[in-house]
Structures are given as structure tokens and as C-alpha cells.
Scaffold this motif. Structure first.
Motif, PDB file in Angstrom:
ATOM      1  N   ALA A  18      47.194  44.312  38.507  1.00  0.00           N
ATOM      2  CA  ALA A  18      47.332  42.792  38.737  1.00  0.00           C
ATOM      3  C   ALA A  18      45.740  42.904  39.692  1.00  0.00           C
ATOM      4  O   ALA A  18      45.168  41.980  39.592  1.00  0.00           O
ATOM      5  CB  ALA A  18      48.234  42.367  39.691  1.00  0.00           C
ATOM      6  N   THR A  19      45.670  44.154  40.633  1.00  0.00           N
ATOM      7  CA  THR A  19      44.381  43.952  41.511  1.00  0.00           C
ATOM      8  C   THR A  19      43.102  43.852  40.681  1.00  0.00           C
ATOM      9  O   THR A  19      42.424  42.963  40.849  1.00  0.00           O
ATOM     10  CB  THR A  19      44.509  45.059  42.512  1.00  0.00           C
ATOM     11  OG1 THR A  19      45.673  45.030  43.163  1.00  0.00           O
ATOM     12  CG2 THR A  19      43.251  45.226  43.364  1.00  0.00           C
ATOM     13  N   VAL A  20      43.010  44.802  39.696  1.00  0.00           N
ATOM     14  CA  VAL A  20      41.888  45.054  38.934  1.00  0.00           C
ATOM     15  C   VAL A  20      41.643  43.606  37.948  1.00  0.00           C
ATOM     16  O   VAL A  20      40.477  42.918  38.142  1.00  0.00           O
ATOM     17  CB  VAL A  20      41.859  45.910  38.027  1.00  0.00           C
ATOM     18  CG1 VAL A  20      40.756  46.317  37.152  1.00  0.00           C
ATOM     19  CG2 VAL A  20      41.987  47.207  38.875  1.00  0.00           C
ATOM     20  N   ASP A  21      42.636  43.099  37.854  1.00  0.00           N
ATOM     21  CA  ASP A  21      42.580  41.880  36.990  1.00  0.00           C
ATOM     22  C   ASP A  21      42.118  40.682  37.679  1.00  0.00           C
ATOM     23  O   ASP A  21      41.219  39.914  37.140  1.00  0.00           O
ATOM     24  CB  ASP A  21      43.873  41.434  36.074  1.00  0.00           C
ATOM     25  CG  ASP A  21      44.388  42.282  35.114  1.00  0.00           C
ATOM     26  OD1 ASP A  21      43.525  43.081  34.634  1.00  0.00           O
ATOM     27  OD2 ASP A  21      45.463  42.346  34.523  1.00  0.00           O
ATOM     28  N   GLN A  26      37.672  37.029  38.932  1.00  0.00           N
ATOM     29  CA  GLN A  26      36.815  36.416  39.884  1.00  0.00           C
ATOM     30  C   GLN A  26      35.172  36.968  39.644  1.00  0.00           C
ATOM     31  O   GLN A  26      34.391  36.001  39.385  1.00  0.00           O
ATOM     32  CB  GLN A  26      36.946  37.174  41.407  1.00  0.00           C
ATOM     33  CG  GLN A  26      36.112  36.454  42.210  1.00  0.00           C
ATOM     34  CD  GLN A  26      36.382  36.904  43.614  1.00  0.00           C
ATOM     35  OE1 GLN A  26      37.490  37.605  44.017  1.00  0.00           O
ATOM     36  NE2 GLN A  26      35.834  36.262  44.725  1.00  0.00           N
ATOM     37  N   SER A  27      34.839  38.107  38.984  1.00  0.00           N
ATOM     38  CA  SER A  27      33.565  38.340  38.639  1.00  0.00           C
ATOM     39  C   SER A  27      33.082  37.654  37.414  1.00  0.00           C
ATOM     40  O   SER A  27      32.027  37.162  37.364  1.00  0.00           O
ATOM     41  CB  SER A  27      33.505  39.753  38.313  1.00  0.00           C
ATOM     42  OG  SER A  27      33.750  40.526  39.436  1.00  0.00           O
ATOM     43  N   ARG A  70      39.262  45.077  51.213  1.00  0.00           N
ATOM     44  CA  ARG A  70      40.063  45.920  50.315  1.00  0.00           C
ATOM     45  C   ARG A  70      39.346  47.069  49.797  1.00  0.00           C
ATOM     46  O   ARG A  70      39.804  47.772  49.137  1.00  0.00           O
ATOM     47  CB  ARG A  70      40.133  44.927  48.919  1.00  0.00           C
ATOM     48  CG  ARG A  70      40.779  43.563  49.268  1.00  0.00           C
ATOM     49  CD  ARG A  70      40.777  42.636  48.036  1.00  0.00           C
ATOM     50  NE  ARG A  70      39.481  42.376  47.736  1.00  0.00           N
ATOM     51  CZ  ARG A  70      39.418  41.273  46.903  1.00  0.00           C
ATOM     52  NH1 ARG A  70      40.362  40.926  46.089  1.00  0.00           N
ATOM     53  NH2 ARG A  70      38.030  41.035  46.551  1.00  0.00           N
ATOM     54  N   HIS A  71      38.157  47.532  50.353  1.00  0.00           N
ATOM     55  CA  HIS A  71      37.269  48.642  49.959  1.00  0.00           C
ATOM     56  C   HIS A  71      37.152  49.384  51.308  1.00  0.00           C
ATOM     57  O   HIS A  71      36.810  48.824  52.495  1.00  0.00           O
ATOM     58  CB  HIS A  71      35.883  48.307  49.562  1.00  0.00           C
ATOM     59  CG  HIS A  71      35.929  47.415  48.145  1.00  0.00           C
ATOM     60  ND1 HIS A  71      36.101  48.130  47.044  1.00  0.00           N
ATOM     61  CD2 HIS A  71      35.929  46.092  48.053  1.00  0.00           C
ATOM     62  CE1 HIS A  71      35.793  47.287  46.022  1.00  0.00           C
ATOM     63  NE2 HIS A  71      35.943  45.910  46.930  1.00  0.00           N
ATOM     64  N   VAL A  72      37.066  50.795  50.982  1.00  0.00           N
ATOM     65  CA  VAL A  72      36.574  51.616  52.139  1.00  0.00           C
ATOM     66  C   VAL A  72      35.722  52.479  51.486  1.00  0.00           C
ATOM     67  O   VAL A  72      35.504  52.859  50.257  1.00  0.00           O
ATOM     68  CB  VAL A  72      37.685  52.387  52.904  1.00  0.00           C
ATOM     69  CG1 VAL A  72      38.664  51.192  53.707  1.00  0.00           C
ATOM     70  CG2 VAL A  72      38.498  53.111  51.959  1.00  0.00           C
ATOM     71  N   ARG A  73      34.761  53.318  52.495  1.00  0.00           N
ATOM     72  CA  ARG A  73      34.049  54.416  51.961  1.00  0.00           C
ATOM     73  C   ARG A  73      33.166  53.585  50.720  1.00  0.00           C
ATOM     74  O   ARG A  73      32.827  54.144  49.873  1.00  0.00           O
ATOM     75  CB  ARG A  73      34.508  55.408  51.357  1.00  0.00           C
ATOM     76  CG  ARG A  73      34.873  56.363  52.421  1.00  0.00           C
ATOM     77  CD  ARG A  73      35.237  57.636  52.010  1.00  0.00           C
ATOM     78  NE  ARG A  73      33.953  58.563  51.433  1.00  0.00           N
ATOM     79  CZ  ARG A  73      33.979  59.576  50.645  1.00  0.00           C
ATOM     80  NH1 ARG A  73      35.137  59.954  50.189  1.00  0.00           N
ATOM     81  NH2 ARG A  73      32.941  59.995  50.543  1.00  0.00           N
ATOM     82  N   VAL A  74      32.627  52.417  51.078  1.00  0.00           N
ATOM     83  CA  VAL A  74      31.820  51.827  50.141  1.00  0.00           C
ATOM     84  C   VAL A  74      30.225  52.539  50.365  1.00  0.00           C
ATOM     85  O   VAL A  74      29.475  52.478  51.303  1.00  0.00           O
ATOM     86  CB  VAL A  74      31.494  50.224  50.332  1.00  0.00           C
ATOM     87  CG1 VAL A  74      30.484  49.885  49.346  1.00  0.00           C
ATOM     88  CG2 VAL A  74      32.890  49.561  50.257  1.00  0.00           C
ATOM     89  N   GLU A  75      29.864  52.955  49.106  1.00  0.00           N
ATOM     90  CA  GLU A  75      28.412  53.862  49.393  1.00  0.00           C
ATOM     91  C   GLU A  75      27.578  53.458  47.847  1.00  0.00           C
ATOM     92  O   GLU A  75      28.088  53.482  46.879  1.00  0.00           O
ATOM     93  CB  GLU A  75      28.628  55.374  49.262  1.00  0.00           C
ATOM     94  CG  GLU A  75      29.248  55.744  50.460  1.00  0.00           C
ATOM     95  CD  GLU A  75      29.657  57.438  50.482  1.00  0.00           C
ATOM     96  OE1 GLU A  75      28.893  58.382  49.979  1.00  0.00           O
ATOM     97  OE2 GLU A  75      30.496  57.864  51.197  1.00  0.00           O
ATOM     98  N   VAL A  76      26.409  53.189  48.449  1.00  0.00           N
ATOM     99  CA  VAL A  76      25.278  53.222  47.110  1.00  0.00           C
ATOM    100  C   VAL A  76      24.952  54.710  46.574  1.00  0.00           C
ATOM    101  O   VAL A  76      24.597  55.434  47.274  1.00  0.00           O
ATOM    102  CB  VAL A  76      23.901  52.493  47.654  1.00  0.00           C
ATOM    103  CG1 VAL A  76      23.151  52.401  46.675  1.00  0.00           C
ATOM    104  CG2 VAL A  76      24.154  51.078  48.153  1.00  0.00           C
ATOM    105  N   LEU A  77      25.321  54.480  45.163  1.00  0.00           N
ATOM    106  CA  LEU A  77      24.945  55.724  44.379  1.00  0.00           C
ATOM    107  C   LEU A  77      23.569  55.810  43.937  1.00  0.00           C
ATOM    108  O   LEU A  77      23.119  56.816  43.618  1.00  0.00           O
ATOM    109  CB  LEU A  77      26.095  56.286  43.325  1.00  0.00           C
ATOM    110  CG  LEU A  77      27.446  56.069  43.810  1.00  0.00           C
ATOM    111  CD1 LEU A  77      28.485  56.279  42.777  1.00  0.00           C
ATOM    112  CD2 LEU A  77      27.806  57.194  44.928  1.00  0.00           C
ATOM    113  N   HIS A  78      23.311  54.697  43.393  1.00  0.00           N
ATOM    114  CA  HIS A  78      22.014  54.651  42.850  1.00  0.00           C
ATOM    115  C   HIS A  78      21.383  53.291  43.029  1.00  0.00           C
ATOM    116  O   HIS A  78      22.267  52.300  42.707  1.00  0.00           O
ATOM    117  CB  HIS A  78      22.239  54.989  41.282  1.00  0.00           C
ATOM    118  CG  HIS A  78      21.030  54.982  40.463  1.00  0.00           C
ATOM    119  ND1 HIS A  78      20.063  55.824  40.385  1.00  0.00           N
ATOM    120  CD2 HIS A  78      20.558  54.183  39.446  1.00  0.00           C
ATOM    121  CE1 HIS A  78      19.177  55.730  39.624  1.00  0.00           C
ATOM    122  NE2 HIS A  78      19.180  54.663  38.849  1.00  0.00           N
TER     123      HIS A  78
END
Length: 142
Positions: A18-21, A26-27, A70-78
Motif C-alpha cells: 500500500a505504501t509503494v502503491d 502520486q508520482s 518517510r525516508h532516511v539515508r537519502v543519497e545521490v548515487l549518480h
């Protein structure tokens, strides 16, 4: 100018379908009007997402995501400037790694689980490319 941004984050609470949906819904409502395309990949409590679009719009959206509790450790990878979109056919495609053959994940990492924090952004992009090639991504825009 078009850019492609790949980031990873951990969910601050347990992830349910349900969270992912809700995130995908929204996206898919907001991204087309912003000119944003991309994919969302998740496994366990880890999310990996590609955002493509105009530099300012992608940067603003990423900053909004990074400040979301709702997010932690948000990091740009590329992050790169691109001449064309790779994910133009997706308003926001999705991959649930629980339904993927573990050998695909093992090909790109030490263990057969999603851990973008332990590999390079280039490796994470290669994984996503393979998931596209094997039709493992669903939610392509019509």
C-alpha cells in the motif's frame, strides 16, 4: 537541459504494498505535468529511484524527496546531464525485487539483495538497465 538522477533511501517505517502503491500513484499523477519520468525499485526497506527531466525540476523534486520524513539515508548515487531520456516511456515504472530472480541481483553485488549503498552508481544503473532488458519493470506509460 535534461538530467538523470539516481538516488537511494531507506524507509523510516516498514514498507507495505500500500505504501509503494501510494508513492507510485502520486508520482503518476504529478510527474507528467512536471516532465518527470523514471523508475522506482525497492527491496526490503531500500528504495532506489531514477528521476529524469529538466535540471531545475529534477533537483527540486529530489530535495522534496530528501526532506520527506518517510525516508532516511537519502543519497545521490549518480547524476548526469543527458541528451535523451532512458526512461521516457515511464511516468514512474516499478520493480519489486522480491519478484526478481536473485541471480540478477547477485550479478551486480556481493549478495542477492538490493544494496545500492555498497556498489557504485554505475553498477546500480547497470542493474536497472538489465531489469528493463528482462521486462522486469512494470507500469510503462501508455
Amino acid at each position: 537541459m535534461l538530467v538523470r538522477l539516481l538516488y537511494a533511501s531507506r524507509a523510516s517505517e516498514p514498507v507495505t504494498q500500500a505504501t509503494v502503491d501510494a508513492i507510485l500513484a502520486q508520482s503518476r499523477v504529478h510527474n507528467p505535468s512536471l516532465g518527470i519520468t523514471g523508475i522506482l525499485c525497492w527491496g526490503g526497506d531500500i528504495f532506489m529511484q531514477v528521476l529524469e527531466g529538466g535540471r531545475g525540476t529534477v533537483n527540486t523534486l529530489y530535495n522534496t524527496i530528501a526532506s520527506d520524513p518517510r525516508h532516511v539515508r537519502v543519497e545521490v548515487l549518480h547524476y548526469e546531464e543527458v541528451s535523451e531520456r532512458r526512461f521516457a516511456g515511464w511516468t514512474m515504472g516499478q520493480v519489486n525485487l522480491a519478484k526478481i530472480n536473485p541471480s540478477i541481483l547477485l550479478k551486480y553485488s556481493e549478495k542477492p539483495q538490493l544494496d545500492p549503498y555498497s556498489v557504485s552508481g554505475k553498477v546500480s544503473m547497470a542493474l536497472l538497465e538489465e531489469l528493463i532488458a528482462t521486462a522486469s519493470i512494470i507500469g510503462r506509460a501508455g
